[in-house]
Motif scaffolding. Structure first.
Motif, PDB file in Angstrom:
ATOM      1  N   ASN A 171      41.133  12.615  22.549  1.00 31.34           N
ATOM      2  CA  ASN A 171      40.394  12.075  21.413  1.00 31.34           C
ATOM      3  C   ASN A 171      41.355  11.863  20.243  1.00 31.34           C
ATOM      4  OD1 ASN A 171      38.805  12.759  18.677  1.00 31.34           O
ATOM      5  ND2 ASN A 171      37.472  11.649  20.080  1.00 31.34           N
ATOM      6  N   PRO A 172      41.397  10.659  19.658  1.00 34.43           N
ATOM      7  CA  PRO A 172      42.369  10.347  18.609  1.00 34.43           C
ATOM      8  C   PRO A 172      42.220  11.170  17.337  1.00 34.43           C
ATOM      9  CG  PRO A 172      41.461   8.334  19.546  1.00 34.43           C
ATOM     10  CD  PRO A 172      40.626   9.475  20.061  1.00 34.43           C
ATOM     11  N   ILE A 173      40.988  11.556  17.003  1.00 32.89           N
ATOM     12  CA  ILE A 173      40.765  12.278  15.746  1.00 32.89           C
ATOM     13  C   ILE A 173      41.391  13.663  15.814  1.00 32.89           C
ATOM     14  CG2 ILE A 173      39.015  13.173  14.159  1.00 32.89           C
ATOM     15  CD1 ILE A 173      37.118  10.988  15.372  1.00 32.89           C
ATOM     16  N   VAL A 174      41.080  14.388  16.862  1.00 35.25           N
ATOM     17  CA  VAL A 174      41.635  15.733  17.014  1.00 35.25           C
ATOM     18  C   VAL A 174      43.139  15.661  17.223  1.00 35.25           C
ATOM     19  CG1 VAL A 174      41.572  17.875  18.335  1.00 35.25           C
ATOM     20  CG2 VAL A 174      39.458  16.600  17.938  1.00 35.25           C
ATOM     21  N   ALA A 175      43.591  14.707  18.027  1.00 30.15           N
ATOM     22  CA  ALA A 175      45.024  14.559  18.284  1.00 30.15           C
ATOM     23  C   ALA A 175      45.783  14.281  16.993  1.00 30.15           C
ATOM     24  CB  ALA A 175      45.272  13.446  19.290  1.00 30.15           C
ATOM     25  N   SER A 176      45.246  13.410  16.149  1.00 29.86           N
ATOM     26  CA  SER A 176      45.914  13.065  14.889  1.00 29.86           C
ATOM     27  C   SER A 176      45.944  14.249  13.937  1.00 29.86           C
ATOM     28  CB  SER A 176      45.220  11.863  14.240  1.00 29.86           C
ATOM     29  OG  SER A 176      45.290  10.726  15.070  1.00 29.86           O
ATOM     30  N   TRP A 177      44.828  15.001  13.861  1.00 33.17           N
ATOM     31  CA  TRP A 177      44.790  16.167  12.974  1.00 33.17           C
ATOM     32  C   TRP A 177      45.783  17.226  13.436  1.00 33.17           C
ATOM     33  CZ3 TRP A 177      43.795  21.382  13.274  1.00 33.17           C
ATOM     34  CH2 TRP A 177      43.604  22.039  12.053  1.00 33.17           C
ATOM     35  N   LYS A 178      45.842  17.465  14.729  1.00 31.11           N
ATOM     36  CA  LYS A 178      46.763  18.473  15.249  1.00 31.11           C
ATOM     37  C   LYS A 178      48.226  18.088  15.022  1.00 31.11           C
ATOM     38  CE  LYS A 178      43.970  20.930  18.633  1.00 31.11           C
ATOM     39  NZ  LYS A 178      44.305  22.257  18.078  1.00 31.11           N
ATOM     40  N   ARG A 179      48.493  16.793  14.959  1.00 31.49           N
ATOM     41  CA  ARG A 179      49.854  16.329  14.691  1.00 31.49           C
ATOM     42  C   ARG A 179      50.129  16.191  13.190  1.00 31.49           C
ATOM     43  NH1 ARG A 179      49.541  11.457  19.197  1.00 31.49           N
ATOM     44  NH2 ARG A 179      49.283  12.814  21.015  1.00 31.49           N
ATOM     45  N   ARG A 239      48.011  11.722   8.683  1.00 27.07           N
ATOM     46  CA  ARG A 239      46.961  11.340   7.741  1.00 27.07           C
ATOM     47  C   ARG A 239      46.312  10.019   8.145  1.00 27.07           C
ATOM     48  NH1 ARG A 239      46.165  15.495   3.829  1.00 27.07           N
ATOM     49  NH2 ARG A 239      44.573  14.025   3.161  1.00 27.07           N
ATOM     50  N   LYS A 240      46.893   9.341   9.114  1.00 22.46           N
ATOM     51  CA  LYS A 240      46.330   8.106   9.639  1.00 22.46           C
ATOM     52  C   LYS A 240      46.028   8.318  11.120  1.00 22.46           C
ATOM     53  CE  LYS A 240      47.134   3.151  10.164  1.00 22.46           C
ATOM     54  NZ  LYS A 240      48.085   2.020   9.921  1.00 22.46           N
ATOM     55  N   VAL A 241      44.804   8.020  11.515  1.00 19.64           N
ATOM     56  CA  VAL A 241      44.427   8.248  12.904  1.00 19.64           C
ATOM     57  C   VAL A 241      45.177   7.280  13.816  1.00 19.64           C
ATOM     58  CG1 VAL A 241      42.430   6.666  12.986  1.00 19.64           C
ATOM     59  CG2 VAL A 241      42.443   8.742  14.390  1.00 19.64           C
ATOM     60  N   LEU A 242      45.671   7.795  14.916  1.00 21.38           N
ATOM     61  CA  LEU A 242      46.464   7.013  15.852  1.00 21.38           C
ATOM     62  C   LEU A 242      45.708   6.824  17.159  1.00 21.38           C
ATOM     63  CD1 LEU A 242      49.903   8.829  15.375  1.00 21.38           C
ATOM     64  CD2 LEU A 242      49.131   6.703  14.284  1.00 21.38           C
ATOM     65  N   ASP A 243      45.759   5.607  17.705  1.00 22.34           N
ATOM     66  CA  ASP A 243      45.186   5.389  19.034  1.00 22.34           C
ATOM     67  C   ASP A 243      46.009   6.144  20.072  1.00 22.34           C
ATOM     68  OD1 ASP A 243      43.380   3.698  17.864  1.00 22.34           O
ATOM     69  OD2 ASP A 243      44.219   1.843  18.683  1.00 22.34           O
ATOM     70  N   ALA A 268      36.568   9.851   9.716  1.00 25.88           N
ATOM     71  CA  ALA A 268      36.363  11.238  10.154  1.00 25.88           C
ATOM     72  C   ALA A 268      37.570  12.105   9.832  1.00 25.88           C
ATOM     73  CB  ALA A 268      36.081  11.266  11.659  1.00 25.88           C
ATOM     74  N   LEU A 269      38.770  11.582  10.077  1.00 26.50           N
ATOM     75  CA  LEU A 269      39.989  12.343   9.799  1.00 26.50           C
ATOM     76  C   LEU A 269      40.095  12.654   8.314  1.00 26.50           C
ATOM     77  CD1 LEU A 269      42.607  13.513  11.039  1.00 26.50           C
ATOM     78  CD2 LEU A 269      43.691  11.301  10.548  1.00 26.50           C
ATOM     79  N   GLU A 270      39.820  11.673   7.473  1.00 33.23           N
ATOM     80  CA  GLU A 270      39.861  11.891   6.023  1.00 33.23           C
ATOM     81  C   GLU A 270      38.824  12.937   5.615  1.00 33.23           C
ATOM     82  OE1 GLU A 270      39.251   8.024   4.391  1.00 33.23           O
ATOM     83  OE2 GLU A 270      41.267   7.309   4.915  1.00 33.23           O
ATOM     84  N   SER A 271      37.663  12.923   6.245  1.00 31.35           N
ATOM     85  CA  SER A 271      36.619  13.897   5.935  1.00 31.35           C
ATOM     86  C   SER A 271      37.076  15.311   6.271  1.00 31.35           C
ATOM     87  CB  SER A 271      35.338  13.571   6.713  1.00 31.35           C
ATOM     88  OG  SER A 271      34.822  12.301   6.354  1.00 31.35           O
ATOM     89  N   ILE A 272      37.753  15.456   7.402  1.00 29.84           N
ATOM     90  CA  ILE A 272      38.259  16.781   7.797  1.00 29.84           C
ATOM     91  C   ILE A 272      39.265  17.280   6.770  1.00 29.84           C
ATOM     92  CG2 ILE A 272      39.522  18.074   9.557  1.00 29.84           C
ATOM     93  CD1 ILE A 272      38.413  15.975  11.595  1.00 29.84           C
TER      94      ILE A 272
END
Length: 322
Positions: A209-217, A220-224, A250-254
């Motif tokens: 999932n891109p949202i969780v993957a981007s947050w864990k990395r 600040r910008k969600v990646l495909d 969603a990422l910004e909200s987190i």
């Protein structure tokens, strides 16, 4: 948009309660459930489907279209039928869910195609334009209604709990539900109705999932993601994706909520779904139960016994009252 009459309203004020039995089982404290499974089709999607159906009818469309892997299709098919619209719903031909027959029962034309979900969304966007269908897919020109519809969950939680919760756990696939709920809490905060917004716990599948993957990395910008690196299963299908259409929101909200995003395995989803059914007598979709698994893991990791609200979706239309 035309006014929604009392007869047209989907179930508002879905059940909200303190899960005492589950608290004891998980050794948590202040655990509340917001059960979206009590809606007409057993999913929070009803909140946005009615808005799309009404906009389509108001705009003079006779057909509403969608790419889906299940729940949203069942919801759109129901409301399209309710408001006299035709519906054309595209699903991946390898889709393993049980809701296709429900869509057919509601009169939908089903397009089973050899595409991944994200590819189907692109296909239906182009096809809808060519056919003059109303496109209700995520990321479409009509998707402003999605955030608006899910904001109502925040307003209901405030009304039912009496204040903003300390933590709020929500599953993420496209990220729309989480982004919409948080948008509602931010509006309440800026209007002075609450003094703080909840910290978000975003749960999704470890299959990709891109949202969780981007947050864990720490992006600040969600990646495909690479489509070849994700794994779709009958359990993770509602959450797994290589592109999240509202992932950036969603990422910004987190980040704005000082929240946390975490993966949940298929086995954990199934296990927590069974625990919820045993303790609270609710039939919950395993993918939705990821929010409970994530809340349990995060709260224990933080060593925290504070208040947490978990948003859950039903397995089907039926649910068992306490």
């Amino acid at each position: 948009m035309e006014e929604i009459t009392e007869e047209e309203k989907p179930p508002g004020k879905t059940p909200f309660f303190r899960a005492h039995n589950l608290e004891k089982r998980l050794k948590m404290n202040g655990l509340f459930i917001k059960f979206e499974g009590a809606s007409l089709t057993g999913t929070q999607k009803d909140r946005i489907s009615i808005l799309h159906a009404l906009r389509a009818r108001e705009g003079g469309y006779n057909t509403i279209s969608l790419a889906t892997c299940g729940n949203y299709g069942a919801s759109i098919s129901y409301f399209a039928n309710r408001y006299g619209l035709k519906s054309v719903i595209a699903i991946p031909e390898f889709y393993t869910g049980e809701r296709v027959e429900e869509m057919r029962f509601n009169g939908s034309s089903i397009l089973e195609m050899p595409y991944k979900y994200e590819e189907l969304v692109d296909y239906m966007r182009d096809r809808s334009s060519d056919e003059n269908w109303y496109d209700s897919s995520p990321g479409s020109k009509n998707s402003d209604l999605d955030i608006m519809g899910y904001e109502n969950i925040a307003y209901e939680i405030l009304s039912q709990l009496g204040h903003s919760p300390e933590f709020l756990s929500v599953p993420v696939g496209n990220g729309t539900t989480l982004a919409g709920i948080f948008s509602g809490f931010e509006k309440l905060y800026h209007s002075g109705e609450i003094s703080s917004v909840p910290r978000l716990i975003a749960s999704s599948t470890s299959n990709g999932n891109p949202i969780v993957a981007s947050w864990k990395r720490k992006r600040r910008k969600v990646l495909d993601l690479d489509p070849s690196q994700i794994t779709e299963t009958s359990v993770s299908e509602p959450l797994v994706s290589f592109r999240s259409y509202d992932g950036q929101k969603a990422l910004e909200s987190i980040y704005r909520s000082k929240g946390i995003a975490t993966y949940v395995s298929d086995s954990e989803m199934v296990n927590y779904s069974r625990i919820i059914e045993k303790t609270e007598k609710l039939s919950v979709l395993p993918a939705s139960a990821s929010a409970m698994a994530a809340a349990d893991k995060v709260m224990k990791r933080l060593g925290y016994r504070g208040e947490v609200v978990v948003v859950l979706t039903g397995r089907n239309r039926s649910w068992i009252t306490q």
